[in-house]
Design a protein around this motif. Structure first.
Motif, PDB file in Angstrom:
ATOM      1  N   MET A  40       0.812  -1.212   0.000  1.00 19.48           N
ATOM      2  CA  MET A  40       0.000   0.000   0.000  1.00 19.48           C
ATOM      3  C   MET A  40       0.856   1.278   0.000  1.00 19.48           C
ATOM      4  SD  MET A  40      -2.853  -1.222  -0.460  1.00 19.48           S
ATOM      5  CE  MET A  40      -3.672   0.368  -0.540  1.00 19.48           C
ATOM      6  N   VAL A  41       2.039   1.232   0.571  1.00 17.45           N
ATOM      7  CA  VAL A  41       2.947   2.385   0.521  1.00 17.45           C
ATOM      8  C   VAL A  41       3.282   2.707  -0.928  1.00 17.45           C
ATOM      9  CG1 VAL A  41       5.327   3.123   0.963  1.00 17.45           C
ATOM     10  CG2 VAL A  41       3.955   2.188   2.818  1.00 17.45           C
ATOM     11  N   VAL A  42       3.559   1.663  -1.726  1.00 15.50           N
ATOM     12  CA  VAL A  42       3.872   1.864  -3.144  1.00 15.50           C
ATOM     13  C   VAL A  42       2.637   2.343  -3.906  1.00 15.50           C
ATOM     14  CG1 VAL A  42       4.651   0.752  -5.277  1.00 15.50           C
ATOM     15  CG2 VAL A  42       5.715   0.156  -3.091  1.00 15.50           C
ATOM     16  N   VAL A  43       1.480   1.751  -3.602  1.00 13.99           N
ATOM     17  CA  VAL A  43       0.234   2.139  -4.264  1.00 13.99           C
ATOM     18  C   VAL A  43      -0.062   3.622  -4.021  1.00 13.99           C
ATOM     19  CG1 VAL A  43      -2.277   1.852  -4.219  1.00 13.99           C
ATOM     20  CG2 VAL A  43      -0.800  -0.155  -4.294  1.00 13.99           C
ATOM     21  N   ARG A  44       0.085   4.045  -2.779  1.00 12.94           N
ATOM     22  CA  ARG A  44      -0.197   5.445  -2.447  1.00 12.94           C
ATOM     23  C   ARG A  44       0.818   6.390  -3.094  1.00 12.94           C
ATOM     24  NH1 ARG A  44      -1.744   3.154   2.688  1.00 12.94           N
ATOM     25  NH2 ARG A  44       0.401   3.389   3.437  1.00 12.94           N
ATOM     26  N   SER A  45       2.080   5.999  -3.127  1.00 11.57           N
ATOM     27  CA  SER A  45       3.112   6.878  -3.662  1.00 11.57           C
ATOM     28  C   SER A  45       3.016   7.036  -5.177  1.00 11.57           C
ATOM     29  CB  SER A  45       4.506   6.354  -3.284  1.00 11.57           C
ATOM     30  OG  SER A  45       4.780   5.140  -3.964  1.00 11.57           O
ATOM     31  N   THR A  46       2.476   6.026  -5.847  1.00 12.58           N
ATOM     32  CA  THR A  46       2.364   6.091  -7.316  1.00 12.58           C
ATOM     33  C   THR A  46       1.001   6.561  -7.786  1.00 12.58           C
ATOM     34  OG1 THR A  46       1.669   3.764  -7.420  1.00 12.58           O
ATOM     35  CG2 THR A  46       4.034   4.235  -7.659  1.00 12.58           C
ATOM     36  N   GLY A  47       0.001   6.516  -6.886  1.00 18.03           N
ATOM     37  CA  GLY A  47      -1.363   6.836  -7.309  1.00 18.03           C
ATOM     38  C   GLY A  47      -1.990   5.715  -8.115  1.00 18.03           C
ATOM     39  N   PHE A  48      -1.437   4.509  -8.006  1.00 16.64           N
ATOM     40  CA  PHE A  48      -1.914   3.369  -8.794  1.00 16.64           C
ATOM     41  C   PHE A  48      -3.363   3.026  -8.479  1.00 16.64           C
ATOM     42  CE2 PHE A  48      -2.535  -1.300  -8.967  1.00 16.64           C
ATOM     43  CZ  PHE A  48      -2.389  -1.494 -10.333  1.00 16.64           C
ATOM     44  N   VAL A  49      -4.148   2.808  -9.535  1.00 19.58           N
ATOM     45  CA  VAL A  49      -5.518   2.324  -9.404  1.00 19.58           C
ATOM     46  C   VAL A  49      -5.622   1.036 -10.202  1.00 19.58           C
ATOM     47  CG1 VAL A  49      -7.963   2.758  -9.845  1.00 19.58           C
ATOM     48  CG2 VAL A  49      -6.465   4.637  -9.177  1.00 19.58           C
ATOM     49  N   PRO A  50      -6.024  -0.073  -9.578  1.00 22.33           N
ATOM     50  CA  PRO A  50      -6.096  -1.340 -10.307  1.00 22.33           C
ATOM     51  C   PRO A  50      -7.151  -1.314 -11.393  1.00 22.33           C
ATOM     52  CG  PRO A  50      -7.083  -1.566  -8.129  1.00 22.33           C
ATOM     53  CD  PRO A  50      -6.407  -0.225  -8.159  1.00 22.33           C
ATOM     54  N   ASN A  51      -6.906  -2.056 -12.429  1.00 23.88           N
ATOM     55  CA  ASN A  51      -7.842  -2.173 -13.542  1.00 23.88           C
ATOM     56  C   ASN A  51      -8.998  -3.069 -13.121  1.00 23.88           C
ATOM     57  OD1 ASN A  51      -9.160  -2.608 -15.925  1.00 23.88           O
ATOM     58  ND2 ASN A  51      -7.333  -3.025 -17.123  1.00 23.88           N
ATOM     59  N   GLY A  52     -10.198  -2.509 -13.096  1.00 19.13           N
ATOM     60  CA  GLY A  52     -11.364  -3.274 -12.684  1.00 19.13           C
ATOM     61  C   GLY A  52     -11.854  -4.243 -13.745  1.00 19.13           C
ATOM     62  N   MET A  53     -11.295  -4.172 -14.944  1.00 14.50           N
ATOM     63  CA  MET A  53     -11.693  -5.078 -16.011  1.00 14.50           C
ATOM     64  C   MET A  53     -10.541  -6.032 -16.290  1.00 14.50           C
ATOM     65  SD  MET A  53     -14.677  -3.768 -16.931  1.00 14.50           S
ATOM     66  CE  MET A  53     -15.012  -4.248 -18.618  1.00 14.50           C
ATOM     67  N   ALA A  54     -10.808  -7.314 -16.322  1.00 12.91           N
ATOM     68  CA  ALA A  54      -9.759  -8.292 -16.588  1.00 12.91           C
ATOM     69  C   ALA A  54      -9.219  -8.087 -17.993  1.00 12.91           C
ATOM     70  CB  ALA A  54     -10.318  -9.706 -16.445  1.00 12.91           C
ATOM     71  N   GLY A  55      -7.895  -7.880 -18.078  1.00 14.59           N
ATOM     72  CA  GLY A  55      -7.291  -7.570 -19.365  1.00 14.59           C
ATOM     73  C   GLY A  55      -7.522  -8.634 -20.409  1.00 14.59           C
ATOM     74  N   GLY A  56      -7.542  -9.898 -20.010  1.00 17.21           N
ATOM     75  CA  GLY A  56      -7.707 -10.967 -20.994  1.00 17.21           C
ATOM     76  C   GLY A  56      -9.128 -11.133 -21.466  1.00 17.21           C
ATOM     77  N   LEU A  57     -10.076 -10.419 -20.842  1.00 12.85           N
ATOM     78  CA  LEU A  57     -11.484 -10.596 -21.185  1.00 12.85           C
ATOM     79  C   LEU A  57     -12.042  -9.412 -21.964  1.00 12.85           C
ATOM     80  CD1 LEU A  57     -12.843 -12.031 -17.817  1.00 12.85           C
ATOM     81  CD2 LEU A  57     -12.139 -13.281 -19.870  1.00 12.85           C
ATOM     82  N   ARG A  58     -11.178  -8.496 -22.359  1.00 12.58           N
ATOM     83  CA  ARG A  58     -11.657  -7.329 -23.063  1.00 12.58           C
ATOM     84  C   ARG A  58     -10.667  -6.922 -24.141  1.00 12.58           C
ATOM     85  NH1 ARG A  58      -9.355  -2.393 -21.167  1.00 12.58           N
ATOM     86  NH2 ARG A  58     -11.251  -1.223 -21.509  1.00 12.58           N
ATOM     87  N   SER A  59     -11.121  -6.188 -25.116  1.00 11.79           N
ATOM     88  CA  SER A  59     -10.218  -5.660 -26.126  1.00 11.79           C
ATOM     89  C   SER A  59      -9.454  -4.498 -25.528  1.00 11.79           C
ATOM     90  CB  SER A  59     -11.014  -5.192 -27.344  1.00 11.79           C
ATOM     91  OG  SER A  59     -11.791  -4.070 -26.996  1.00 11.79           O
TER      92      SER A  59
END
Length: 331
Positions: A40-59
């Motif tokens: 979470m320290v890395v997530v907060r420092s980068t502003g990372f937001v996870p992709n809510g859509m599975a990459g392999g299931l969408r174009s």
């Protein structure tokens, strides 16, 4: 250029596996507290937001654009949204609209949900002031267009105008026409405060000995707030001979209150609105107002996002569309 962080980037920076990062974000109870904190320290420092859509299931192309509005009931933004929707539809994109309110924490939460859906672009109303929100948007790598304001440092792209200049121009307009006791009835949102500041600075430069009176109204502004705002101004000993309202709905309320009290408009009190809604030209007297080219804002924002999605360069990432004062009988 913004950095689009992935789960693998977060894993590398935290010194854990990508699977551990996924568990920490989606099932934190399955990860030890020490590991969770490291991620979470890395997530907060980068502003990372996870992709809510599975990459392999969408174009790779969602063909979806998200627009964030402070209110869905404010008619002043409708022209922009309609133009944005029509321009995107013509290019095969769908528009998703979200309401952020006028609270930065709520806006951040909405943006988090939007970013997880990985749209092809995000259109914001106003400038993003929250540092957490800015960091998330930069880290997402999603094209962003800020609108309805102006700054030399946008997140990505911007189509807008100077709210400070609007306030100054209306103040100069009223002064030129002989009004010496102006007042403001405006919303308490950031853009209205900018217009207020521009009006006050111009008034001082024109010789005002003290600040112009201001009545603040919680956004979204309403007809009723216009009526009560004028009543408050008229009760003050200094009086008022002109009112600049931060929306045409406020101005309509001021006009109704003035007429209910038997005040001549513009003889005893002049009124200026903002937005040039369809009703403005048909009031009696017709409403003087500030015209914003909402259609151009929507069309330009749509083209920016489509061009970026197709890999085309943006020649002018910041466009000031300006504004115009539509002089009618009320002032």
């Amino acid at each position: 250029m913004s950095h689009h962080f992935t789960v693998h980037d977060i894993a590398r920076m935290a010194g854990v596996s990508a699977m551990t990062v996924s568990r920490a974000l989606n099932h934190p109870a399955q990860v030890s507290p020490a590991t969770l904190e490291k991620v979470m320290v890395v997530v907060r420092s980068t502003g990372f937001v996870p992709n809510g859509m599975a990459g392999g299931l969408r174009s790779s192309r969602a063909r979806l654009v998200a627009a964030v509005l402070p209110t869905l009931t404010g008619p002043v933004f409708q022209e922009t949204i309609q133009a944005l929707n029509q321009a995107l539809d013509a290019q095969g994109y769908q528009l998703m609209v979200g309401q952020s309110g006028y609270d930065s924490a709520r806006e951040d939460a909405l943006l988090d949900a939007i970013i997880r859906r990985r749209p092809d672009g995000i259109v914001l109303t106003g400038i993003m002031h929250s540092q957490a929100g800015r960091k998330q948007l930069l880290a997402s790598g999603i094209p962003v267009v800020e609108t309805w304001d102006l700054t030399p440092t946008p997140i990505d792209m911007l189509v807008g105008f100077s709210n400070e200049d609007i306030g100054a121009a209306v103040c100069a307009y009223l002064h030129q026409r002989g009004y010496r006791r102006p007042a403001l009835i405006c919303g308490s949102d950031e853009r209205a405060r900018r217009r207020n500041g521009g009006f006050q600075r111009m008034a001082r430069s024109l010789g005002a000995a003290q600040d112009v009176p201001v009545v603040l109204s919680p956004p979204p502004t309403t007809l009723g707030a216009g009526r009560s705002g004028l009543a408050e101004l008229l009760a003050r000993p200094e009086g008022v001979d002109a009112v600049f309202c931060s929306s045409d709905m406020l101005a309509l309320g001021v006009l109704i209150e003035a007429q209910a009290r038997g005040l001549a408009v513009p003889g005893q009190v002049a009124i200026v609105g903002l937005g040039d809604l369809g009703l403005a030209a048909h009031l009696h007297p017709a409403l003087t107002t500030v015209r914003i080219d909402g259609t151009r804002i929507g069309q330009t924002a749509a083209q920016y996002i489509v061009d970026r999605a197709d890999g085309r360069p943006i020649a002018e990432p910041i466009v000031d569309i300006g504004f115009s004062i539509i002089a009618r009988a009320s002032a």
